[in-house]
Design an enzyme around this catalytic site. Structure first.
Site, PDB file in Angstrom:
ATOM      1  N   TYR A 153       0.838  -1.187   0.000  1.00  0.00           N
ATOM      2  CA  TYR A 153       0.000   0.000   0.000  1.00  0.00           C
ATOM      3  C   TYR A 153       0.876   1.241   0.000  1.00  0.00           C
ATOM      4  CZ  TYR A 153      -3.008   3.681   1.793  1.00  0.00           C
ATOM      5  OH  TYR A 153      -3.679   4.865   1.948  1.00  0.00           O
ATOM      6  N   TRP A 155       1.446   5.473  -2.107  1.00  0.00           N
ATOM      7  CA  TRP A 155       1.222   6.286  -3.301  1.00  0.00           C
ATOM      8  C   TRP A 155       2.120   5.874  -4.456  1.00  0.00           C
ATOM      9  CZ3 TRP A 155      -1.076  11.283  -4.621  1.00  0.00           C
ATOM     10  CH2 TRP A 155      -2.161  11.617  -3.804  1.00  0.00           C
TER      11      TRP A 155
END
Length: 822
Positions: A153, A155
């Site tokens: 997980y 960006w």
């Protein structure tokens, strides 16, 4: 890097439907490497590409990325853009494949207390990949897919095709299955509650357009929302339209109120009214406003009747009919600290004007976080302006240009998919769930086989022993760092694939060096949603040291695991990029949207811009629903906005009642407790979470005393003998960190601002309650779910104390590679 002055920069309207194929652009790109069969020309080159912080022209000399300048179509380039070049060569770069010594010499699970100490051994790529593939095979054979966690997980880097998280999931699916995570740390409580209220996540997709607000809104209310601070960045490539919008709002003298413990740059830009309630009490303040709207008959009864369900039940709560406590402005004042007269006046002004309520996401990242967005919508329903020009509510103006009008850009393909699971062993119920809420990973590690509730159902945690992380930094985004360090000892093997020595990489057993975006090819959209352009992210330089593209790493792992063909489908990385563009081209043709073929696009200017239709500039969210709720129902059980949810009522969750409700958190400002100051762990204005924290060029823009800044009100500073620029220690029972004091009137008394994303730099790695030397606020935050409904993060529910640090502060060491990894 040259950043043009904000006021002097000429904004680009980006409204023409055209292909940028100028002779100058062709000259600049004709010698770009990275395409098969193309040779680099001698001499300096400029290459156009993009990042999370904006598009830019990279200057390359003798194969080295030496500088950059912003794309001329960016109306307000971000000052953080310099970090894109800086991170390529900085001291935190992962140069070679590395393995933790104890793991290499003694086997998986050995000496977990040495994780984070930097005792690594350099190995060859073949050796590293053999070890990774061997561990995946061993886990599947000895334990089964429920032992592997691949919920990577974060960006990651910009680029539609080079998504390492999708590649990891595809590899693990093809090689036997794994445990993954759902939702996110950003807005999981919002995502949890909104489907019950409006039938969808709501904060996604096109929001009411900026222009509609500019022309029609009389009163803008930004509630815990920082549009300028957060719109430096985008999940794609930002076009920074929000600054032009704020320029126009300021020019017109638009009335605005910012309700926030911090006076933000956006508040100052509009010379707006600043109201600073106690953090974590926004719901009580909203309820007090609602009570006035009801008691003074300022609510819109017709809208409530036609477009909502369950207001009568909520009204009983407001008046105290259901629980004996009237939620008056006096009741709200006692909780939020804002005078009753001010709260009452807000209710009257909201009702008198065409009002747009703009909610941020911070208020849902706290215990009972589902209540704030639900209550914001309830307020908007009572005002009755939802679906009217410039009225109602919006919950995405603070990120990714949420109010920017949609262009005609066709959707860009996403590259490869995660694929279907091919499980090596049958996954029976006793093995636990296949998907956990992402913010519950530490609970999973500490409680294998334990039960938990989520969204109306009961689940069991699997017994996970292995994790592989790419494109993210779990030792940034998770809460209660000391609890996390203890939980990480459960892993037999933890693998990190990244380009820099983050705290997560330092905690790994195997570290694989990946390329940055400038060392590989990719493609991405410019701007929010559909985007105003599609841009080629062409390779700028060859990979440095022994870094390899994520695609090549996973391709070689797939080969070792016997799944290379289904993983690659016989395609190269460039084939996937071509397929992504061709998907957009195929969607554009039936609509007569002009786009060149892929080769012309890639070998030419590398940018296609798209027109923004006039109707998009006037878009009003929920307009059709308001006009006829019967013909345009929402996807809720009633087809209306659900102020009272019978579905949630059936769950019988005391921590998430069936209508918006004020509930006391475990700790907050204004309540008796051990620690007197609320920690506002806001998003950083000069980073993307922890991204670019490794850049010295960017850190120098905000560091204080060589550390992450800590804002403190002058009254709080004076009572503790703290001066501007001092090194301070922030602490509570969960942890402690150092920071640099910024004494300012722009923060409410009783509140500290310690921005998230500061790299965790433990003085004694692996030891409980060790001091973080740089300023990671997650050493202070609690690791508790918002409620049983969403199980989201409660990072904003944090109290602490601060003191001036005595003596010589320890050296910050997290921004250089471990001693044996250079």
């Amino acid at each position: 890097m040259t950043i043009p002055d904000t006021q002097a920069a000429s904004p680009c309207a980006l409204t023409r439907r055209r292909l940028l194929v100028s002779a100058a652009a062709l000259g600049a790109t004709a010698t770009i490497g990275g395409m098969p069969g193309r040779a680099r020309a001698a001499g300096p080159q400029e290459i156009l590409s993009g990042s999370h912080w904006g598009a830019f022209h990279a200057r390359v000399e003798d194969g080295r990325f030496v500088s950059l300048r912003p794309w001329e179509k960016d109306p307000r380039p971000s000052p953080t853009l310099a970090g894109v070049q800086d991170i390529v060569y900085n001291p935190a770069r992962i140069r070679y494949p590395m393995v933790r010594r104890a793991w290499l010499e003694q086997g998986p699970g050995a000496a977990p207390e040495t994780r984070g100490t930097g005792d690594f051994v350099r190995v060859s790529w073949d050796k590293a990949l053999d070890l990774v593939a061997g561990e995946i095979r061993r886990m599947q054979a000895e334990h089964g897919p429920w032992a592997l966690f691949g919920g990577s997980y974060g960006w990651r880097s910009s680029g539609r095709v080079g998504n390492p998280q999708t590649m990891l999931k595809r590899l693990l699916n093809l090689s036997g299955g794994y445990v993954e995570s759902s939702s996110n740390y950003s807005k999981a409580a919002l995502e949890g509650i909104m489907p019950y209220v409006v039938g969808s996540v709501e904060a996604e997709g096109q929001q009411t357009a900026y222009g509609t607000v500019t022309e029609n809104t009389e009163l803008l209310v930004f509630w815990a929302c920082s549009p300028l601070g957060n719109n430096h960045i985008s999940a794609a490539i930002p076009d920074h339209q929000v600054w032009g919008w704020f320029d126009e709002l300021a020019k017109r003298g638009k009335k605005a109120i910012f309700i926030d413990p911090v006076r933000t740059d956006a508040c100052k830009k509009l010379n707006a009214e600043w109201i600073a309630p106690r953090p974590h009490t926004d719901v009580a303040m909203m309820i007090g406003i609602a009570h006035t709207l009801l008691s003074e008959n300022l609510h819109d009864s017709k809208f409530l009747k036609d477009c909502t369900r369950g207001f009568d039940r909520f009204a009983d709560y407001l008046t105290g009919k259901s629980d004996g406590i009237a939620k008056s402005v006096e009741w709200a004042e006692a909780i939020c600290g804002i005078p009753a007269a001010v709260i009452r006046d807000l209710a009257r002004r909201f009702a008198k004007n065409r009002t747009m309520l703009v909610g941020g996401w911070a208020t849902q990242r706290q215990q009972h976080g589902e209540q704030a967005p639900w209550m914001l919508i309830t307020l908007a329903c009572m005002l009755g302006q939802i679906g009217l020009p410039g009225g109602g509510f919006v919950q995405r103006y603070h990120i990714d240009g949420g109010g920017a009008p949609m262009s005609l850009a066709p959707p860009l393909g996403n590259g490869m998919s995660a694929g279907k699971r091919v499980e090596t062993k049958p996954w029976t119920e006793d093995r636990g769930t296949k998907v956990i809420p992402c913010a519950r990973i530490v609970d999973m590690l500490l409680n294998p086989g334990g039960e938990y509730e989520h969204n109306g159902k009961r689940f069991k945690y699997p017994d996970v022993r292995f994790a592989y992380w790419v494109g993210g930094n779990p030792f940034h985004h998770h809460q209660d760092r000391n609890r996390q360090v203890a939980a990480w000892k459960k892993f037999e093997t933890f693998i990190v694939q990244d380009f820099q020595w983050t705290a997560s990489a330092r905690m790994a057993d195997i570290v694989l060096p990946a390329t940055t975006t400038v060392e590989r090819n990719d493609i991405e959209r410019v701007g929010p949603s559909a985007g105003v352009a599609i841009m080629a992210m062409r390779k700028i330089i060859d990979p440095v040291f022994e870094a390899r593209n994520d695609y090549d790493i996973f391709k070689d792992l797939a080969k070792r695991l016997g799944v290379e063909q289904p993983f690659t489908e016989g395609k190269s990385e460039m084939d996937w990029i071509r397929a992504s563009y061709d998907a957009a081209l195929a969607a554009a043709k039936p609509k007569n949207i002009p786009m060149p073929d892929f080769d012309s696009f890639w070998n030419g200017a590398g940018v296609v811009e798209f027109e923004v239709p006039a109707a998009s500039k006037k878009w009003i969210k929920y307009a059709a629903f308001r006009q006829d709720p019967l013909l345009n129902p929402l996807p809720t059980p009633s087809g209306k906005i659900e102020i009272f949810s019978t579905a949630i009522e059936r769950m019988k969750y005391e921590d998430c009642p069936p209508h918006p409700t004020w509930m006391e958190p475990v700790e907050r400002l204004g309540r008796p407790g051990k620690y007197p100051l609320h920690v506002n762990s806001s998003h950083p204005e000069l980073r993307l979470h922890s991204q670019l924290c490794g850049s010295a060029a960017v850190r120098k823009l905000y560091e204080v005393a060589g550390r992450s800044p800590c804002w403190i009100n002058p009254a709080d500073a004076a009572s503790r003998g703290i001066k501007d620029g001092d090194t301070v220690r922030v602490f509570n029972d969960r942890g402690q960190c150092l920071a640099g004091a910024v004494v300012t009137e722009d923060i409410r008394p009783g509140v500290l601002r310690l921005q998230e994303g500061a790299w965790y730099d433990p003085l004694d790695p692996g030891k409980p309650d060790t001091l973080c030397k740089f300023g990671d606020p997650n050493v202070l935050t609690p690791d508790i779910g918002t409620s049983r409904l969403s199980q989201a993060t409660s990072a904003c529910t944090t109290m602490a104390e601060v003191e001036k640090f005595q003596g010589m502060p320890p050296e910050v060491t997290v921004f250089t590679a471990p001693a044996r990894a250079g």
